[in-house]
Design an enzyme around this catalytic site. Sequence first.
Site, PDB file in Angstrom:
ATOM      1  N   LYS A   1      42.521-124.506  20.839  1.00  0.00           N
ATOM      2  CA  LYS A   1      41.793-124.757  19.380  1.00  0.00           C
ATOM      3  C   LYS A   1      42.735-123.918  18.421  1.00  0.00           C
ATOM      4  CE  LYS A   1      37.546-123.648  20.743  1.00  0.00           C
ATOM      5  NZ  LYS A   1      37.259-123.735  22.486  1.00  0.00           N
ATOM      6  N   LYS A   2      42.935-122.791  18.651  1.00  0.00           N
ATOM      7  CA  LYS A   2      43.599-122.130  17.859  1.00  0.00           C
ATOM      8  C   LYS A   2      45.024-122.437  17.298  1.00  0.00           C
ATOM      9  CE  LYS A   2      40.762-119.500  16.010  1.00  0.00           C
ATOM     10  NZ  LYS A   2      40.845-119.259  14.484  1.00  0.00           N
TER      11      LYS A   2
ATOM     12  N   THR B   1      30.564-116.360  13.108  1.00  0.00           N
ATOM     13  CA  THR B   1      31.042-116.139  11.782  1.00  0.00           C
ATOM     14  C   THR B   1      30.616-117.157  10.684  1.00  0.00           C
ATOM     15  OG1 THR B   1      33.158-115.177  12.536  1.00  0.00           O
ATOM     16  CG2 THR B   1      33.132-116.073  10.249  1.00  0.00           C
TER      17      THR B   1
ATOM     18  N   SER C   1      41.309-123.448  26.465  1.00  0.00           N
ATOM     19  CA  SER C   1      40.269-123.639  25.600  1.00  0.00           C
ATOM     20  C   SER C   1      40.410-122.923  24.361  1.00  0.00           C
ATOM     21  CB  SER C   1      38.843-123.416  26.331  1.00  0.00           C
ATOM     22  OG  SER C   1      37.983-123.565  25.342  1.00  0.00           O
TER      23      SER C   1
ATOM     24  N   ASP D   1      46.373-115.870  11.856  1.00  0.00           N
ATOM     25  CA  ASP D   1      44.923-115.865  12.018  1.00  0.00           C
ATOM     26  C   ASP D   1      44.646-114.817  13.265  1.00  0.00           C
ATOM     27  OD1 ASP D   1      42.418-116.168  11.734  1.00  0.00           O
ATOM     28  OD2 ASP D   1      42.274-118.421  12.856  1.00  0.00           O
ATOM     29  N   LYS D   2      43.215-114.446  13.224  1.00  0.00           N
ATOM     30  CA  LYS D   2      42.913-113.641  14.384  1.00  0.00           C
ATOM     31  C   LYS D   2      41.644-114.073  14.806  1.00  0.00           C
ATOM     32  CE  LYS D   2      39.095-111.702  13.973  1.00  0.00           C
ATOM     33  NZ  LYS D   2      37.747-111.516  14.565  1.00  0.00           N
ATOM     34  N   HIS D   3      41.550-114.239  16.226  1.00  0.00           N
ATOM     35  CA  HIS D   3      40.298-114.858  16.924  1.00  0.00           C
ATOM     36  C   HIS D   3      39.717-113.758  17.918  1.00  0.00           C
ATOM     37  CE1 HIS D   3      37.723-117.975  18.176  1.00  0.00           C
ATOM     38  NE2 HIS D   3      37.816-117.833  19.850  1.00  0.00           N
ATOM     39  N   SER D   4      38.612-113.683  17.940  1.00  0.00           N
ATOM     40  CA  SER D   4      37.766-112.721  18.771  1.00  0.00           C
ATOM     41  C   SER D   4      37.077-113.492  20.085  1.00  0.00           C
ATOM     42  CB  SER D   4      36.741-111.896  17.890  1.00  0.00           C
ATOM     43  OG  SER D   4      35.798-111.587  18.683  1.00  0.00           O
TER      44      SER D   4
ATOM     45  N   ARG E   1      32.561-128.413  31.679  1.00  0.00           N
ATOM     46  CA  ARG E   1      32.538-127.135  32.621  1.00  0.00           C
ATOM     47  C   ARG E   1      31.175-126.333  32.294  1.00  0.00           C
ATOM     48  NH1 ARG E   1      36.842-124.113  29.142  1.00  0.00           N
ATOM     49  NH2 ARG E   1      36.151-122.491  30.576  1.00  0.00           N
TER      50      ARG E   1
HETATM   51  N1  URA Z   1      35.380-119.660  24.452  1.00  0.00           N
HETATM   52  C1  URA Z   1      35.981-120.751  24.284  1.00  0.00           C
HETATM   53  O1  URA Z   1      36.503-121.307  23.234  1.00  0.00           O
HETATM   54  N2  URA Z   1      36.354-121.706  25.552  1.00  0.00           N
HETATM   55  C2  URA Z   1      36.081-121.060  26.693  1.00  0.00           C
HETATM   56  O2  URA Z   1      36.341-121.695  27.748  1.00  0.00           O
HETATM   57  C3  URA Z   1      35.484-119.725  26.782  1.00  0.00           C
HETATM   58  C4  URA Z   1      35.323-119.030  25.758  1.00  0.00           C
END
Ligand code: URA
Length: 444
Positions: A189-190, A122, A185, A82-85, A170
């Site tokens: 998730k990824k 997205t 964070s 995968d890619k994440h931005s 936060r």
């Molecule tokens: N995006 C996230 O998912 N978590 C963060 O802490 C900052 C940006």
Amino acid sequence: MLIQDILRRKRDAEALDADAIHTFMRGVADGSVGDAQIGAFAMAVVLNGMNREEAIALTEATRESGQVLRWHDLNLDGPVLDKHSTGGVGDLVSLVLGPWIAACGGHVPMISGRGLGHTGGTLDKLEAIPGYDVTPDDARFRRLVKDVGVAIIGQTGTLAPADKRLYGVRDVTATVESLPLIVASILGKKLACGLDTLVMDVKVGNGAFMPTAEASRELAEAIVTIGSGAGTPTSVLLTDMNQPLADCAGNALEVHEALRLLRGEGRDSRLYQVTHALATEMLVQAGLATNADDAAMRLEKALASGEALERFSRMVHGLGGPSDLAERPAHYLAPAPFTTDVGAPRAGTIHAIDTRALGLGVVELGGGRRNAGDAIDHRVGLSHIAQLGERVDAGQPLLRLHAASQADAEAIASQLSTAFTLGETSSVEPTSPIHATLRQEDLS
Ligand code: URA
């Protein structure tokens, strides 16, 4: 282990062992740790930082706070990647990249987000497509990842639930700005998606999440180190966000642009260059190509044969959208009722673009949310956005506004024209949209 003892140790700038971090994050996920304790923890981390081992443990604990997707029982014929931005304006890379990688033999379970602040999301773009369901059940998601090779869907409540709580606290305790918290964070998730490899696109510039180029670079280095340290080979491309990536921003407009790229058009665009560079890194890193030249050859074949577009169409249809979106996009993607060009106030060369202001312009037009839960108008946005270094005459369009009404367009037109700084120098050197690539071997 007492939670207040963990908090005391972090307050006193002690390094926490992995056990303490896992205990704390389990408590965040199951609710036994209260919001006050989460806030105290986040503030202690902001003030005292975390070393590499702590940051890796926090990432792993975030990943393991809920379901971790497993793919081996599906006997996939290729890697899961995968890619994440970090997010930007006119950044529709995911819509093109996911199907393109699938057409090259990868499997992409892409869990995406909604627009945040001035950046587009997205999921919001995909929801411009009538019927597209971003919350399919698990069986449908897995079937698409196996058979089509790509499914782009929304965050489920079961993946990394500790992050949802921690992030919420936060957000209201001024503790978002901490490298280990941000990295845990994002990556927690990824990595819960059971990836073999990950490529991150960290944006640099006035439309980026991180406030300075140095901060983007630090984030990129931390992501490579911590992602790889948590067991998933991770590399980062630092890419430019000193102007929108595509020449449009807005949900339906960006779906049109994605289809254009998947048809093999727009190859001279910055969007194509960034998407191609990310795809190359993904294919080589995951072993789907032997080197960059091999990757380029595979990517070209996937585009020229129509296979990448076909994968996009199958994903859209598999998630409830129309089967002929690619053939009849105008039939499904409703246009905005009112369009008008915003002209340059005088002649000049575009020296700077306030990317954040353009992104916020899309939000003001209704294409993003002011408050969580707001409805989105998928039709609105900006197109024909002039680029850095372009020479314009007085009155020549800087962009085209797509609005729900003439009044909406008029309310924002002059604000958008001031997002462009016009200078006298006749030319500005074009710069590559790709600033750097960081891999683990570069940092160790
Ligand atoms: N995006 C996230 O998912 N978590 C963060 O802490 C900052 C940006």
